[in-house]
Design an enzyme around this catalytic site. Structure first.
Site, PDB file in Angstrom:
ATOM      1  CG  PHE A 158      -0.197   0.323   2.522  1.00 24.37           C
ATOM      2  CD1 PHE A 158      -0.040   1.638   2.939  1.00 24.37           C
ATOM      3  CD2 PHE A 158       0.356  -0.680   3.305  1.00 24.37           C
ATOM      4  CE1 PHE A 158       0.640   1.938   4.113  1.00 24.37           C
ATOM      5  CE2 PHE A 158       1.046  -0.392   4.467  1.00 24.37           C
ATOM      6  CZ  PHE A 158       1.190   0.923   4.869  1.00 24.37           C
ATOM      7  CE  LYS A 182      -4.158  -8.346  -3.606  1.00 21.25           C
ATOM      8  NZ  LYS A 182      -4.585  -7.096  -2.949  1.00 21.25           N
ATOM      9  CB  SER A 235       4.831  -7.866   6.072  1.00 19.02           C
ATOM     10  OG  SER A 235       4.034  -9.023   5.898  1.00 19.02           O
ATOM     11  CB  CYS A 290      10.878  -1.447   2.168  1.00 23.29           C
ATOM     12  SG  CYS A 290      11.167  -1.099   0.438  1.00 23.29           S
TER      13      CYS A 290
END
Lengths: 495, 154
Positions: A158, A182, A235, A290
């Site tokens: 996201f 997706k 994650s 990240c």
């Protein structure tokens, strides 16, 4: 300062883009909220397994003709897409701020990065070339060609809703594959806009598909036999599952996962020039990236330098203006969700329990403008953080800086390498010797020297090591061309 | 409110250039400057070009990784000039106002260029190029001022 005009005027009802058609879903619908305003801006469907399967089928149907399309023709679709993206640059950027919360500068930066991926992929006729050698034995020649594989699934995170799918999709389609994306259901709107432009650019139906949804849709992609590979960003916990599932179903995988990035400040660092880079690293995108700095390691035993540097960092952190990202005076936006804020808040509480000293507490945010505080945090700084504390080890994914000390460079590198993650690490120094030693020994995939956010450009792969990456080939650059193609060998002799 | 973000720098530069274009366009249409019509209309075109240059430099070099959020500390009032003119102002006074406008804009680009040089080299370079143009324009205006001072009311 005035708030820029919002491009979304009413609640958008999002559809899937499958086989060149905009199709409603039978799945449940969930709200997409503007986190700064706590206001619903779109309704996104959680598509069913059947709907995902239909998208994979449409992509599979489009593949034979698309792979036969000459690379230069495929590249022309990307050239047209690039022009359309330039024309909608501002609209796309503002949508990202609305759906994610990031500042308008950050959104425009994300848009530019996304466009760069498309630009690089337009070079596919050169990038995809194989190689050959005559006379591998007398009269026998050998050739290598790169061929597309079929349909790929892209499951992005996201935190960069527009850019992350573009780390993969332009390269996948340029090499002759078809994709099913997706998007994250938290902020899918910029992917809808992108698909509209893909359609306008003249990509044949079925080459580029977008199916919205959550875990069920992701599982359907992972389990589908006709999907040749998955590009996932998220994650480590979920990434490990994705990697495992890809192994079980014989898929290629790029899994870019969590991070815990260290930024080292040597005693010879230039504080004036380092500080903006550090602030951007720790608080850019509200720490939800990240490549964000998380642990700030001040190296050396000079107490005066330590105090001066940390005081300066805390002072500058406290002055960052927090608010709605469409207000141009804002330097840090909200967290993307209430859940995200709660998770970070728990980490701050955990840090206090562990005995770290809370120098700057962002839990009761000061907000510029009249906005609900639901998703907002202010920058937070911990001092006296020990490497074995949870806040020093686990990804917080929010605007929290943990300050720790290291006796010398060896001690600092040892601290970095002890982490289970290896996404990024940076050093701030004016010494070539320190810099060389650091880049040579540090176990991180993206290394910065006097750079706060070591983000690779589109023509270099996005690095990552240890628990931050699972796979062999990385996203972007030459790696991703290899990922999306099979190397076929031809050995020939004529009698 | 001080300017702290790159986006705000861009918007402020656009505002300054828009104001400059409007000012020079107005002068080029004034009867008392009929001999300098082209001179001022070229200046207005220059402002529009600078606006495009700044926007292009920004959009083409910004990335998510650069220090856009914490690099700037500029005070808008240091660079703003009121361009409102009473009808009775003579040519030299108006040209003086134009010189002041160019000086302030040049200073803005120099200051913004200095503050953006850490990682945004393309933006910094563009700002400095435009600052140089502003300096050249000041010289042209000073020359025009000298030419007009003798025969006209201040």
């Amino acid at each position: 300062m005035a708030v820029l005009e919002e491009p979304l005027k009413e609640v958008m009802k999002i559809k899937n883009y499958v086989g060149g058609e905009w199709i409603g879903s039978k799945g449940k619908v969930t709200d997409v909220k503007n986190p700064a305003l706590c206001k619903t801006i779109a309704k996104v469907p959680l598509s069913t397994r059947d709907e995902v399967n239909a998208a994979v089928e449409a992509a599979g149907d489009a593949f034979p003709e698309w792979r036969r399309t000459p690379p230069i023709t495929r590249a022309r679709c990307l050239f047209r897409l690039k022009e359309l993206l330039e024309g909608h640059f501002e609209e796309i950027s503002r949508i990202q701020t609305m759906e994610h919360g990031k500042t308008i500068d950050e959104s425009r930066g994300e848009t530019r990065r996304g466009i760069e991926m498309v630009e690089v992929a337009t070079g596919i006729p050169s990038l995809m070339m194989g190689y050959n050698l005559e006379d591998i034995a007398t009269g026998i020649d050998e050739y290598l060609v790169h061929q597309p594989l079929g349909v790929f699934g892209i499951i992005p995170a996201f935190n960069f809703p527009f850019m992350i799918p573009l780390w993969f999709a332009p390269f996948a389609t340029a090499t002759g594959n078809c994709v099913v994306i997706k998007p994250s259901p938290r902020d899918p709107i910029s992917q809808v806009k992108l698909a509209e432009l893909v359609e306008e650019a003249g990509f044949p139906p079925g080459v580029w598909n977008v199916v919205h949804g959550g875990a069920e849709a992701a599982s359907a992609l992972l389990e589908h036999q006709d999907i040749k590979g998955i590009a996932f960003v998220g994650s480590t916990r979920v990434g490990k599952e994705v990697y495992k599932k890809c192994g079980e179903t014989g898929k290629r995988a790029i899994v870019q996962a969590s991070a815990k990035n260290f930024l080292l400040v040597m005693p010879d660092a230039d504080p004036r020039r380092s500080l903006p880079a550090l602030l951007s690293s720790f608080y850019g995108n509200a720490g939800q990236r990240c490549l964000a700095g998380s642990n700030l390691v001040i190296v050396g035993e000079d107490d005066a330098f330590y105090k001066r540097f940390v005081d300066g960092f805390v002072d500058a952190s406290s002055k960052l203006r927090v608010g709605y990202g469409l207000d141009e005076s804002i330097q840090m936006g909200p967290m993307q969700s209430v859940d995200g804020k709660e998770r970070v808040t728990k980490f701050i509480e955990r840090g206090m329990e562990e005995g770290a000293k809370l120098r700057l507490d962002g839990r009761k945010p000061k907000i510029s403008g009249d906005y609900p505080p639901s998703c907002f945090l202010n920058p937070t700084v911990f001092e006296d953080v020990a490497p074995d504390m949870e806040i020093a080890k686990e990804e917080i994914f929010g605007p929290v800086a943990n300050v720790m000390r290291a006796k010398n460079l060896d001690d600092a590198i040892e601290k970095v390498n002890r982490s289970r993650y290896g996404n990024a690490a940076s050093i701030f120094t004016s010494s070539g010797k320190y810099a060389r030693e650091f880049k040579y020994r540090v176990q991180a995939g993206n290394v910065g020297i006097n750079i706060g956010v070591a983000a690779p450009m589109a023509f270099f792969p996005f690095g990552g090591m240890k628990d931050s990456f699972f796979g062999v080939l990385h996203g972007q650059g030459r790696d991703v061309i290899r990922f999306f193609t099979e190397s076929k060998i031809l050995i020939q002799r004529w009698f | 409110m001080e300017i702290r973000t790159l986006s705000a720098v861009l918007s402020f530069a656009e505002k300054l250039e828009g104001q400059g274009a409007e000012f020079y366009e107005d002068l080029s249409n004034q009867e008392k400057f009929s001999e300098n019509r082209n001179f001022f209309s070229d200046f207005a075109k220059g402002n529009r070009k600078h606006k495009q240059q700044v926007k292009r430099a920004y959009q083409e070099s910004i990335t998510d990784a650069f220090e856009t959020g914490g690099s700037f500390n500029l005070e808008p009032s240091d660079y703003l000039v009121s361009i409102a003119m009473s009808g009775g102002l003579g040519q030299p006074a108006i040209i003086k106002k134009a010189i002041e406008l160019e000086e302030k804009m040049g200073k803005f680009y120099l200051d913004a260029g200095d503050q953006s040089k850490s990682l945004l080299a393309d933006i910094s370079r563009t700002f400095k190029l435009i600052a140089k143009k502003k300096s050249e324009r000041q010289n042209k205006l000073r020359y025009l001022y000298q030419e007009n001072k003798g025969g006209l009311d201040d």
